[in-house]
Motif scaffolding. Structure first.
Motif, short mmCIF file in Angstrom:
data_model
loop_
_atom_site.label_atom_id
_atom_site.label_comp_id
_atom_site.label_asym_id
_atom_site.label_seq_id
_atom_site.Cartn_x
_atom_site.Cartn_y
_atom_site.Cartn_z
N GLU A 28 0.81 -1.24 -0.08
CA GLU A 28 0.09 -0.06 -0.01
C GLU A 28 0.89 1.29 -0.19
O GLU A 28 0.38 2.44 -0.19
N ILE A 37 -0.16 4.70 -2.64
CA ILE A 37 -1.52 4.36 -3.27
C ILE A 37 -2.49 4.56 -2.32
O ILE A 37 -3.61 4.83 -2.37
N TYR A 40 -3.94 8.01 -2.10
CA TYR A 40 -5.11 8.25 -3.12
C TYR A 40 -6.54 7.70 -2.55
O TYR A 40 -7.42 8.28 -2.52
N ALA A 41 -6.41 6.57 -1.55
CA ALA A 41 -7.65 6.16 -1.18
C ALA A 41 -8.16 7.01 -0.05
O ALA A 41 -9.34 7.30 0.08
N VAL A 135 -6.72 2.03 -7.58
CA VAL A 135 -6.79 3.31 -7.47
C VAL A 135 -7.88 4.01 -8.30
O VAL A 135 -7.61 3.75 -9.66
N CYS A 256 -3.69 -1.48 -8.90
CA CYS A 256 -2.20 -1.35 -8.68
C CYS A 256 -1.75 -2.46 -7.97
O CYS A 256 -0.42 -2.45 -7.43
#
Ligand code: UTP
Length: 297
Positions: A28, A37, A40-41, A135, A256
């Protein structure tokens, strides 16, 4: 309808598809352009109005807790050296004190088990679930779109996208019922059905709004595919008691957790950045054009 305030983000998986990178670094924390990543979440969840995050972590994942913590030495150094843009960036990233809770999944027994580990922190209220290796790319985040549907339907809402008909055996697939507002009723859910017997080619893309009753079901869920506690199996059982709705994501989700998806995401997000777009295009062209470095490899 109960208000949606919390999001669960499971980050305890082993990330075996990304070895050796994930041997000592959480999957992650892989970066797309210049952000992990997971970041982004979290941004996507903020955009959708989420106030509290529950991260389900595991061993070797302490880099994640450090990432969302304050780093006074770094801030002081940036201030001293006049790097105000970077300083601002780090201050913006800092979550409000108390807005992230961590719990541990002691062994990675599957996504369903990871979600169940969040039960005490979530309590008796609906929650969003975001798989951070998926993502979201597009004008509006995927979670904000399903929250819009949830605000008119209530119940449980899942984001879906279309896969090629021959790829249904790689995904959780839903059956499509009557249209309702911005979404549709889900008639069935099947984990990795063979092409030909799949109810549709609409796959669950990693964004969910779930009612807390899922926790009791997960608590008694037997192991399914891959000998793991599968979330899709538990949702299929909850469907006998509660409504499930789907919403087609208007955008694109990059997986991803796979090498191809990760590389595509890096290119897509880089091309979206005005300061990078032209040089990235030029860089790709120089590799693939007829007399480019990679021609014929
Ligand atoms: P994945 O199945 O994509 O992650 O789970 P994985 O198992 O780490 O990856 P591979 O297949 O071995 O490469 C989606 C999300 O759910 C979390 C993962 O960390 C990822 O963010 N997860 C998965 C857990 O937290 N616990 C689990 O037991 C499984």
């Amino acid at each position: 309808m109960r208000k949606l305030r919390k999001a669960v983000i499971p980050v305890a998986g082993l990330g075996t598809r990304f070895l050796p990178a994930t041997k000592s670094m959480p999957k992650e924390m892989l970066t797309v352009v210049d952000k992990p990543i997971l970041h982004y979440a979290v941004e996507e969840a903020y955009e959708a109005g989420i106030e509290h995050f529950v991260l389900v972590t595991g061993r070797n994942k302490s880099a994640i807790e450090d990432y969302f913590d304050m780093q006074p030495e770094l801030l002081a150094m940036l201030e001293k050296s006049g790097k105000s843009a970077q300083l601002e960036l780090l201050r913006d990233l800092q979550p409000r004190a108390g807005s992230i809770s961590y719990t541990r999944q002691q062994s990675p027994e599957g996504l369903g088990h990871a979600v169940w580990c969040a039960r005490d922190i979530v309590g008796d209220e609906p929650f969003a679930l975001l798989l951070p290796d998926m993502v979201s790319f597009g004008d509006r985040g995927c979670l904000a779109q399903i929250v819009e549907t949830y605000n008119s339907t209530g119940g449980n809402v899942i984001a879906v996208e279309n896969c090629a008909p021959h790829e249904t055996d790689q995904y959780g697939i839903v059956g499509r019922g009557a249209e309702i507002g911005t979404g549709f009723q889900i008639t069935e859910m099947v984990e990795k059905p063979a092409p030909g017997v799949a109810p549709s080619n609409m796959y669950i893309n990693g964004r969910y709004i779930l009612q807390p009753e899922i926790f009791d079901i997960l608590g008694s869920q037997t192991r399914g595919a891959g000998n793991e506690i599968q979330l899709t199996d538990a949702m299929a059982r909850l469907m006998a008691k509660q409504a499930f709705y789907g919403r087609q994501f208007n955008g694109r989700m990059f997986d991803c957790g796979s090498k191809l998806g990760f590389i595509q995401a890096n290119i897509a997000f880089a091309l979206q950045r005005p300061e990078l777009r032209n040089s990235v295009m030029e860089g790709i062209r120089s590799l693939v054009e007829p007399d480019g470095m990679l021609t014929g490899t």
